[in-house]
Motif scaffolding. Sequence first.
Motif, PDB file in Angstrom:
ATOM      1  N   CYS A 230       0.873  -1.184   0.000  1.00 24.07           N
ATOM      2  CA  CYS A 230       0.000   0.000   0.000  1.00 24.07           C
ATOM      3  C   CYS A 230       0.905   1.227   0.000  1.00 24.07           C
ATOM      4  N   SER A 231       0.628   2.211  -0.868  1.00 22.56           N
ATOM      5  CA  SER A 231       1.501   3.386  -0.912  1.00 22.56           C
ATOM      6  C   SER A 231       0.706   4.676  -0.780  1.00 22.56           C
ATOM      7  N   GLY A 232       1.336   5.670  -0.146  1.00 20.34           N
ATOM      8  CA  GLY A 232       0.760   7.001  -0.025  1.00 20.34           C
ATOM      9  C   GLY A 232      -0.140   7.216   1.168  1.00 20.34           C
TER      10      GLY A 232
ATOM     11  N   ASN B  31      -1.950  -3.573  -2.603  1.00 20.90           N
ATOM     12  CA  ASN B  31      -1.623  -2.791  -3.807  1.00 20.90           C
ATOM     13  C   ASN B  31      -2.531  -1.582  -4.017  1.00 20.90           C
TER      14      ASN B  31
ATOM     15  N   THR C 209      -3.086   2.434  -3.920  1.00 20.91           N
ATOM     16  CA  THR C 209      -2.298   3.663  -4.010  1.00 20.91           C
ATOM     17  C   THR C 209      -3.169   4.848  -3.606  1.00 20.91           C
TER      18      THR C 209
ATOM     19  N   PHE D  41      -6.950   2.753  -6.871  1.00 22.24           N
ATOM     20  CA  PHE D  41      -6.226   4.019  -6.871  1.00 22.24           C
ATOM     21  C   PHE D  41      -7.168   5.096  -6.361  1.00 22.24           C
TER      22      PHE D  41
END
Length: 186
Positions: free
Chosen positions: A37-39, A58, A60, A93
């Motif tokens: 997980c990003s951000g 996964n 974002t 996203f």
Amino acid sequence: MFNRIKKSLMIRLGMLSREELTVEACLQRGMKVGKNCSGLAGSTIDYAHCWLIEIGDNVTFAPQVYLLAHDASTKRYLDYTKIAKIKIEDNSFIGARVLIMPGVTIGKNAIVAAGSIVTKSVPEGSIVGGNPARIIGKTEDYINKHRLNMETAHVYDKNWTIGGNITLDMCNKMAEELENTVGYVK
């Protein structure tokens, strides 16, 4: 004992420190976050109800996403605040400055456009945008359109990013090449 009482009072008064508003603090209180997980650290998470937030693998997050698992509009009238889970499923996203309200599920492979206010669940593989967010397309169609566009567009590798140490000359060249068109960077 005193510190625990002080912290409890600070929480009730809405005076939380930055350390208490971290992703790690929310995880310790029961928020669930999958792999890769990003951000999320650049988001605002409803600390007071973070255990009602579940994020898949996964996912974002663009900057300044707001995850709100409560709605206090009922408090004055009912003496109770409405609360509900937020679920963000795998490979989604979430665009910049999106607000996700309580009770919303973002389906797998969904895209939420920047600035959207999401009040209803988003079906798997959908793109939503607006206030309130509405379906504007399918993720698969959007990705296929851009995959085709990449065949003729300017495409840049990681060297063309700040992390790849892009030079000032490269910045100027990219700005010139993208004067009236879209490009893609790794």
